[in-house]
Design an enzyme around this catalytic site. Sequence first.
Site, PDB file in Angstrom:
ATOM      1  N   HIS A  49       0.867  -1.255   0.150  1.00 15.18           N
ATOM      2  CA  HIS A  49      -0.099  -0.052  -0.057  1.00 15.18           C
ATOM      3  C   HIS A  49       1.091   1.330  -0.006  1.00 15.18           C
ATOM      4  O   HIS A  49       0.743   2.071  -0.720  1.00 15.18           O
ATOM      5  CB  HIS A  49      -0.935  -0.022   1.180  1.00 15.18           C
ATOM      6  CG  HIS A  49      -1.867   1.112   1.296  1.00 15.18           C
ATOM      7  ND1 HIS A  49      -3.297   1.094   1.291  1.00 15.18           N
ATOM      8  CD2 HIS A  49      -1.519   2.317   1.651  1.00 15.18           C
ATOM      9  CE1 HIS A  49      -3.623   2.346   1.345  1.00 15.18           C
ATOM     10  NE2 HIS A  49      -2.861   3.148   1.659  1.00 15.18           N
ATOM     11  N   GLU A  50       1.935   1.239   0.908  1.00 13.90           N
ATOM     12  CA  GLU A  50       2.746   2.420   0.886  1.00 13.90           C
ATOM     13  C   GLU A  50       3.763   2.766  -0.183  1.00 13.90           C
ATOM     14  O   GLU A  50       3.862   3.858  -0.646  1.00 13.90           O
ATOM     15  CB  GLU A  50       3.536   2.477   2.186  1.00 13.90           C
ATOM     16  CG  GLU A  50       2.519   2.603   3.705  1.00 13.90           C
ATOM     17  CD  GLU A  50       1.706   3.641   3.748  1.00 13.90           C
ATOM     18  OE1 GLU A  50       2.125   4.592   3.187  1.00 13.90           O
ATOM     19  OE2 GLU A  50       0.503   3.404   4.329  1.00 13.90           O
TER      20      GLU A  50
END
Length: 214
Positions: free
Chosen positions: A168-169
Amino acid sequence: MAHPSDRVPLAERVEELLAAGGPLPIVSAGDPVLRRGIEPFDGQLEPALLARFVEALRVTMHAAPGVGVAAPQVGVGLRIAVIEDPAPVPDEVRVARGRVPQPFRVLVNPSYEPVGDDRAAFFEGCLSVPGWQAVVARHASVRLTGQDEHGRAVDEVFTGWPARIVQHETDHLDGLLYLDRAELRSLSSNEAMAERWAQPTPDAASAALGFELS
């Protein structure tokens, strides 16, 4: 037309953000900084300023609260993100999602590649898309490479929920939001999540909302 802050050197931009003190403001979906190609970190911030910026990201993540935040989410176009997850969840959630505690980590110029073919689908949210969650099928295990804040090499395999967090990051640093990978029929407000879809897995939501888990 470019936003005025786009023309400000990154170090000056970071100094301006830090001058206000406290958690940094998180930009929301629709801000172009979340969709651009992000500049690799190559010493644009001198060590003391980088350390202050990393600490501000940590404070911002805790205040939100979240388990990760990327520099573009505070308006800074550098390939830097922080993660941390105390994983305060019931055992059934921990087992179903593979959610285990992660210490505070700084990811500099990270990239990932899948390890194996297994994928896992779970509801996911984002600090830059407040109020909503959706199911995202992600690699169950990834190899993450990059550096830490001191320039030391990172080469580590993440599995379960930690693998989801680093994907996600890192996606943020590639101009991607979780919605780009989501099953949009699963999109649910936080209120609906609390009332209907708080189960450890999204199977009930899949059946009721009419989407496939893949």
